[in-house]
Design an enzyme around this catalytic site. Structure first.
Site, PDB file in Angstrom:
ATOM      1  N   GLY A 141       0.826  -1.189   0.000  1.00 33.09           N
ATOM      2  CA  GLY A 141       0.000   0.000   0.000  1.00 33.09           C
ATOM      3  C   GLY A 141       0.863   1.243   0.000  1.00 33.09           C
ATOM      4  N   GLU A 398      -5.350   6.949   0.384  1.00 37.12           N
ATOM      5  CA  GLU A 398      -4.620   7.989  -0.350  1.00 37.12           C
ATOM      6  C   GLU A 398      -3.417   8.490   0.452  1.00 37.12           C
ATOM      7  OE1 GLU A 398      -5.589   8.202  -3.233  1.00 37.12           O
ATOM      8  OE2 GLU A 398      -7.749   8.014  -3.378  1.00 37.12           O
TER       9      GLU A 398
END
Length: 419
Positions: A141, A398
């Site tokens: 990630g 994000e």
């Protein structure tokens, strides 16, 4: 006469006429079309994306800060304000619009070929086609450079993939060797991909052998009906329930050479797209916080405790005042970053500053507002716990808070602490 936080900070006086028009348009759509249903959508864990997509497309919010191809060509600040009004209803709605416009559409608009732009952007702007953005993987990630998804040239590439090796009639003949020579075959998996189960097109980032290390990462525009592409939905979420989330599974997905985004190589491509999406979050988080605070103030004014409105107690007013300061300063920061983006440009570390500050303030406001509502704060009769749950996701997607802290720290010290 009680004031709103916007009135207290005179936020409206900082907006241009066209920006106020965007606020009014999106807020009215949210009030009439979205708010009556959002609690049910959240509870049921669904969002009627196809139906809403056409309506949001007509509203002009998909890729609204992009030029051409049916996009509105609005300012970055106007786009941010639209995100604020959408997230005031629910983070899932802002995420839906953000992934469509700031990730998948922006990637094609910024880095795509004319053919890719003409094929997808008009339909995506109108809501007739939905997109998703495949970067995050099950094991990668915060470190996208470690991605394992691979795009390999098909076996015939070495023999037929160059002009020198092709016979004069190869381009016209459509032989298998020529088709193989121009094809890429993708294998891998992506995780936590908004819109994936309902998307018509996916922008997928994969490692290739075109360059060493992260420089070999390239983007591919893949229609989701391509054989070997699947997108199982992720369910049982406790956050962003009014949002469609899925995996992307790539099993020998064959695409032509024209599927590759020609305008960028390496991580600069996906990271620039993420900055576009993070910019929307800087504004969006203030919408969720505003909705919580307005709800708490209204509740405290009508709730009597010991024969006196809850809002008349010093402790309650202290909570409200502190939250108003945090919300107002977050909105001013968002507007400042919007003006920077519309002028000379905003730097990635400045967007990190905005996301870190505004999401952190928003989630703290949501939790504090929950205490003012007491037990009523945990029901879907009020939006507070829904916003609080959603913001738990916004806090880490994000880019986690820790990653943004490191970006800010690097900007201030000149030292890279990522490794």
């Amino acid at each position: 006469m009680p004031q709103t936080v916007d009135e207290l900070f005179a936020i409206d006086s900082l907006l241009h006429d066209d920006e106020r028009a965007v606020v009014d348009l999106v807020r009215d759509f949210g009030t009439k079309r979205l708010r009556p249903h959002i609690a049910d959508w959240f509870e049921e864990g669904r969002l009627p994306v196809r139906e809403l997509a056409v309506e949001l497309g007509s509203l002009g919010v998909f890729g609204m800060h992009l030029d051409g191809y049916g996009c509105a060509g609005a300012s970055a600040t106007a786009y941010g304000l639209a995100c604020r009004e959408l997230e005031a209803v629910d983070s899932g709605l802002r995420s839906f619009v953000s992934v469509q416009g700031s990730l998948s559409m922006f990637a094609i608009w910024k880095f795509g070929s004319d053919e890719q732009k003409d094929r997808w952007l008009p339909d995506m702007a109108a809501g007739r086609a939905l997109g998703c953005f495949g970067l995050t993987e099950p094991d990668f990630g915060s470190n996208p450079a470690g991605m394992r998804t691979r795009a390999n040239r098909s076996p015939g590439a070495a023999a037929s993939g160059t002009k020198e090796n092709r016979s004069p009639g190869a381009a016209a003949s459509g032989t298998k060797a020529n088709r193989d020579g121009g094809d890429w075959i993708l294998n891998g998996a992506k995780m936590w991909i908004t819109n994936a189960p309902v998307a018509d097109v996916a922008v997928v980032w994969a490692r290739t052998d075109l360059a060493e290390g992260a420089r070999g990462i390239r983007g591919f525009v893949i229609p989701t009906d391509t054989p070997g592409f699947s997108a199982p939905e992720i369910t049982r979420k406790m956050s962003l329930r009014a949002s469609v989330t899925g995996e992307i599974v790539l099993e020998d997905v064959r695409v032509p050479a024209s599927a590759m985004l020609p305008g960028v190589e390496g991580l600069r491509g996906p990271l620039s797209c993420l900055n576009e999406a993070r910019f929307g979050i800087v504004f969006g988080a203030t919408g969720a916080a505003r909705d919580c605070l307005e709800t708490a103030i209204a509740y405290a004014g009508s709730r009597e405790v010991f024969d006196k409105p809850l809002s008349g107690y010093q402790l309650t007013q202290r909570k409200i005042a502190d939250m108003a300061v945090d919300l107002g300063t977050s909105q001013l920061l968002a507007l400042h970053l919007g003006r920077l983006k519309d002028a000379a440009g905003v730097r990635p570390e400045q967007i990190s500053l905005g996301k870190l500050n505004n999401v952190r303030n928003a989630i703290a406001i949501a939790r504090e507002c929950r205490t003012i509502l007491g037990a009523n704060g945990i029901t879907l009769e009020y939006p507070v716990i829904r916003h609080a749950n959603n913001l738990e996701s916004v806090l880490t997607y994000e880019g986690t808070s820790e990653m943004h802290q490191l970006m800010i720290g690097k900007a201030l010290t000149g030292e890279d602490a990522f490794r």
